[in-house]
Design a protein around this motif. Sequence first.
Motif, PDB file in Angstrom:
ATOM      1  N   ARG A  19      -6.760 -35.900  23.223  1.00  0.00           N
ATOM      2  CA  ARG A  19      -7.306 -35.606  24.533  1.00  0.00           C
ATOM      3  C   ARG A  19      -8.704 -35.016  24.368  1.00  0.00           C
ATOM      4  O   ARG A  19      -9.030 -34.498  23.304  1.00  0.00           O
ATOM      5  N   PRO A  20      -9.524 -35.045  25.393  1.00  0.00           N
ATOM      6  CA  PRO A  20     -10.854 -34.429  25.285  1.00  0.00           C
ATOM      7  C   PRO A  20     -10.796 -32.969  24.847  1.00  0.00           C
ATOM      8  O   PRO A  20     -11.640 -32.515  24.081  1.00  0.00           O
ATOM      9  N   VAL A  21      -9.764 -32.234  25.291  1.00  0.00           N
ATOM     10  CA  VAL A  21      -9.646 -30.827  24.906  1.00  0.00           C
ATOM     11  C   VAL A  21      -9.481 -30.673  23.390  1.00  0.00           C
ATOM     12  O   VAL A  21      -9.916 -29.692  22.805  1.00  0.00           O
ATOM     13  N   ASP A  22      -8.867 -31.656  22.732  1.00  0.00           N
ATOM     14  CA  ASP A  22      -8.720 -31.612  21.277  1.00  0.00           C
ATOM     15  C   ASP A  22     -10.085 -31.628  20.598  1.00  0.00           C
ATOM     16  O   ASP A  22     -10.303 -30.957  19.588  1.00  0.00           O
ATOM     17  N   TYR A  23     -11.008 -32.395  21.161  1.00  0.00           N
ATOM     18  CA  TYR A  23     -12.359 -32.457  20.602  1.00  0.00           C
ATOM     19  C   TYR A  23     -13.139 -31.174  20.881  1.00  0.00           C
ATOM     20  O   TYR A  23     -13.936 -30.726  20.058  1.00  0.00           O
ATOM     21  N   VAL A  24     -12.890 -30.578  22.044  1.00  0.00           N
ATOM     22  CA  VAL A  24     -13.542 -29.301  22.359  1.00  0.00           C
ATOM     23  C   VAL A  24     -13.086 -28.237  21.360  1.00  0.00           C
ATOM     24  O   VAL A  24     -13.905 -27.487  20.812  1.00  0.00           O
ATOM     25  N   TRP A  25     -11.778 -28.157  21.104  1.00  0.00           N
ATOM     26  CA  TRP A  25     -11.264 -27.196  20.123  1.00  0.00           C
ATOM     27  C   TRP A  25     -11.815 -27.496  18.725  1.00  0.00           C
ATOM     28  O   TRP A  25     -12.138 -26.585  17.966  1.00  0.00           O
ATOM     29  N   ALA A  26     -11.928 -28.762  18.375  1.00  0.00           N
ATOM     30  CA  ALA A  26     -12.461 -29.131  17.061  1.00  0.00           C
ATOM     31  C   ALA A  26     -13.912 -28.691  16.921  1.00  0.00           C
ATOM     32  O   ALA A  26     -14.315 -28.144  15.876  1.00  0.00           O
ATOM     33  N   ILE A  27     -14.702 -28.906  17.955  1.00  0.00           N
ATOM     34  CA  ILE A  27     -16.108 -28.486  17.907  1.00  0.00           C
ATOM     35  C   ILE A  27     -16.204 -26.968  17.858  1.00  0.00           C
ATOM     36  O   ILE A  27     -17.036 -26.414  17.122  1.00  0.00           O
ATOM     37  N   ALA A  28     -15.351 -26.268  18.599  1.00  0.00           N
ATOM     38  CA  ALA A  28     -15.330 -24.799  18.536  1.00  0.00           C
ATOM     39  C   ALA A  28     -14.955 -24.340  17.125  1.00  0.00           C
ATOM     40  O   ALA A  28     -15.554 -23.398  16.581  1.00  0.00           O
ATOM     41  N   ARG A  29     -13.969 -25.000  16.511  1.00  0.00           N
ATOM     42  CA  ARG A  29     -13.531 -24.659  15.150  1.00  0.00           C
ATOM     43  C   ARG A  29     -14.671 -24.823  14.151  1.00  0.00           C
ATOM     44  O   ARG A  29     -14.963 -23.928  13.362  1.00  0.00           O
ATOM     45  N   ILE A 100     -12.910 -18.261   5.118  1.00  0.00           N
ATOM     46  CA  ILE A 100     -12.723 -18.513   6.547  1.00  0.00           C
ATOM     47  C   ILE A 100     -13.644 -19.645   6.988  1.00  0.00           C
ATOM     48  O   ILE A 100     -13.231 -20.569   7.692  1.00  0.00           O
ATOM     49  N   GLY A 101     -14.896 -19.586   6.553  1.00  0.00           N
ATOM     50  CA  GLY A 101     -15.862 -20.617   6.930  1.00  0.00           C
ATOM     51  C   GLY A 101     -15.445 -22.003   6.467  1.00  0.00           C
ATOM     52  O   GLY A 101     -15.446 -22.954   7.239  1.00  0.00           O
ATOM     53  N   LEU A 102     -15.079 -22.120   5.191  1.00  0.00           N
ATOM     54  CA  LEU A 102     -14.668 -23.428   4.660  1.00  0.00           C
ATOM     55  C   LEU A 102     -13.402 -23.934   5.334  1.00  0.00           C
ATOM     56  O   LEU A 102     -13.305 -25.115   5.689  1.00  0.00           O
ATOM     57  N   ALA A 103     -12.415 -23.062   5.511  1.00  0.00           N
ATOM     58  CA  ALA A 103     -11.163 -23.483   6.138  1.00  0.00           C
ATOM     59  C   ALA A 103     -11.400 -24.016   7.548  1.00  0.00           C
ATOM     60  O   ALA A 103     -10.868 -25.060   7.921  1.00  0.00           O
ATOM     61  N   LEU A 104     -12.215 -23.324   8.309  1.00  0.00           N
ATOM     62  CA  LEU A 104     -12.465 -23.762   9.683  1.00  0.00           C
ATOM     63  C   LEU A 104     -13.291 -25.043   9.724  1.00  0.00           C
ATOM     64  O   LEU A 104     -12.981 -25.963  10.490  1.00  0.00           O
ATOM     65  N   VAL A 105     -14.322 -25.138   8.914  1.00  0.00           N
ATOM     66  CA  VAL A 105     -15.150 -26.349   8.914  1.00  0.00           C
ATOM     67  C   VAL A 105     -14.332 -27.562   8.477  1.00  0.00           C
ATOM     68  O   VAL A 105     -14.429 -28.641   9.072  1.00  0.00           O
ATOM     69  N   LEU A 106     -13.501 -27.379   7.452  1.00  0.00           N
ATOM     70  CA  LEU A 106     -12.701 -28.499   6.935  1.00  0.00           C
ATOM     71  C   LEU A 106     -11.446 -28.789   7.764  1.00  0.00           C
ATOM     72  O   LEU A 106     -10.897 -29.886   7.701  1.00  0.00           O
ATOM     73  N   GLY A 107     -10.959 -27.815   8.498  1.00  0.00           N
ATOM     74  CA  GLY A 107      -9.759 -28.014   9.302  1.00  0.00           C
ATOM     75  C   GLY A 107      -8.466 -27.876   8.529  1.00  0.00           C
ATOM     76  O   GLY A 107      -7.437 -28.390   8.944  1.00  0.00           O
ATOM     77  N   VAL A 108      -8.496 -27.176   7.414  1.00  0.00           N
ATOM     78  CA  VAL A 108      -7.307 -26.929   6.594  1.00  0.00           C
ATOM     79  C   VAL A 108      -7.147 -25.418   6.456  1.00  0.00           C
ATOM     80  O   VAL A 108      -8.112 -24.716   6.171  1.00  0.00           O
ATOM     81  N   GLY A 109      -5.940 -24.935   6.648  1.00  0.00           N
ATOM     82  CA  GLY A 109      -5.718 -23.499   6.565  1.00  0.00           C
ATOM     83  C   GLY A 109      -6.257 -22.771   7.782  1.00  0.00           C
ATOM     84  O   GLY A 109      -6.599 -21.598   7.724  1.00  0.00           O
ATOM     85  N   THR A 110      -6.295 -23.467   8.913  1.00  0.00           N
ATOM     86  CA  THR A 110      -6.872 -22.888  10.128  1.00  0.00           C
ATOM     87  C   THR A 110      -6.103 -21.664  10.605  1.00  0.00           C
ATOM     88  O   THR A 110      -6.706 -20.721  11.087  1.00  0.00           O
ATOM     89  N   ARG A 111      -4.805 -21.680  10.465  1.00  0.00           N
ATOM     90  CA  ARG A 111      -4.010 -20.531  10.928  1.00  0.00           C
ATOM     91  C   ARG A 111      -4.293 -19.297  10.065  1.00  0.00           C
ATOM     92  O   ARG A 111      -4.475 -18.200  10.591  1.00  0.00           O
ATOM     93  N   ILE A 112      -4.337 -19.486   8.763  1.00  0.00           N
ATOM     94  CA  ILE A 112      -4.654 -18.367   7.865  1.00  0.00           C
ATOM     95  C   ILE A 112      -6.072 -17.884   8.142  1.00  0.00           C
ATOM     96  O   ILE A 112      -6.327 -16.679   8.219  1.00  0.00           O
ATOM     97  N   ALA A 113      -7.000 -18.821   8.324  1.00  0.00           N
ATOM     98  CA  ALA A 113      -8.389 -18.460   8.615  1.00  0.00           C
ATOM     99  C   ALA A 113      -8.491 -17.718   9.943  1.00  0.00           C
ATOM    100  O   ALA A 113      -9.281 -16.776  10.069  1.00  0.00           O
ATOM    101  N   ALA A 114      -7.694 -18.118  10.922  1.00  0.00           N
ATOM    102  CA  ALA A 114      -7.727 -17.453  12.222  1.00  0.00           C
ATOM    103  C   ALA A 114      -7.244 -16.004  12.106  1.00  0.00           C
ATOM    104  O   ALA A 114      -7.839 -15.103  12.681  1.00  0.00           O
ATOM    105  N   VAL A 115      -6.192 -15.791  11.350  1.00  0.00           N
ATOM    106  CA  VAL A 115      -5.678 -14.420  11.170  1.00  0.00           C
ATOM    107  C   VAL A 115      -6.676 -13.583  10.379  1.00  0.00           C
ATOM    108  O   VAL A 115      -7.029 -12.464  10.781  1.00  0.00           O
TER     109      VAL A 115
END
Length: 174
Positions: A19-29, A100-115
């Motif tokens: 959905r478009p919201v998925d892309y918004v979250w991805a760009i925010a990430r 945190i930066g690498l995890a968010l940019v790559l999209g892996v470990g996002t939950r750990i990076a968020a915490v």
Amino acid sequence: MNTTVNRPGTDTGTATTRRPVDYVWAIARISIGWIFLWAFLDKTFGWGLATPAARAWISGGSPTTGFLKGTGENALGGFFGSLAGQAWVDWLFMAGLLGIGLALVLGVGTRIAAVAGGLMLALMWAAELPLANNPFMDEHIVYAIVLAGLALADAGTTLGLGNLPIVRHNPYLK
């Protein structure tokens, strides 16, 4: 703009539509990931935007001294000021920024990076108390809220590596 993919947390045999919201979250990430990653790079190499070359970490500077020494007059300034320039604090801070930066940019470990990112941001917020322009809200809290949203939205699956089979089968990597 809709793309059919396997969404984490679903049976790998069922496909869902992006959905478009998925892309918004991805760009925010990716954007917040870049903020963390840029802070790491600038503090390490002193590229002159926030950190002059002479104060870069590779030149012997301390990435935590400037911010933490500036908290002296704040409510918790004594505590945070005592941490400034300590090698273990510098290493922990820089490892956090990079991870945190690498995890968010790559999209892996996002939950750990968020915490981890939320914790880092909460500590930076606490170091600045009382806030100069608002009784309690500033960008640290806003970023922490967005990080929570990224984790809850499985934001690593869109424009990231969160759909890799190893990530889908190991929830701690999401």
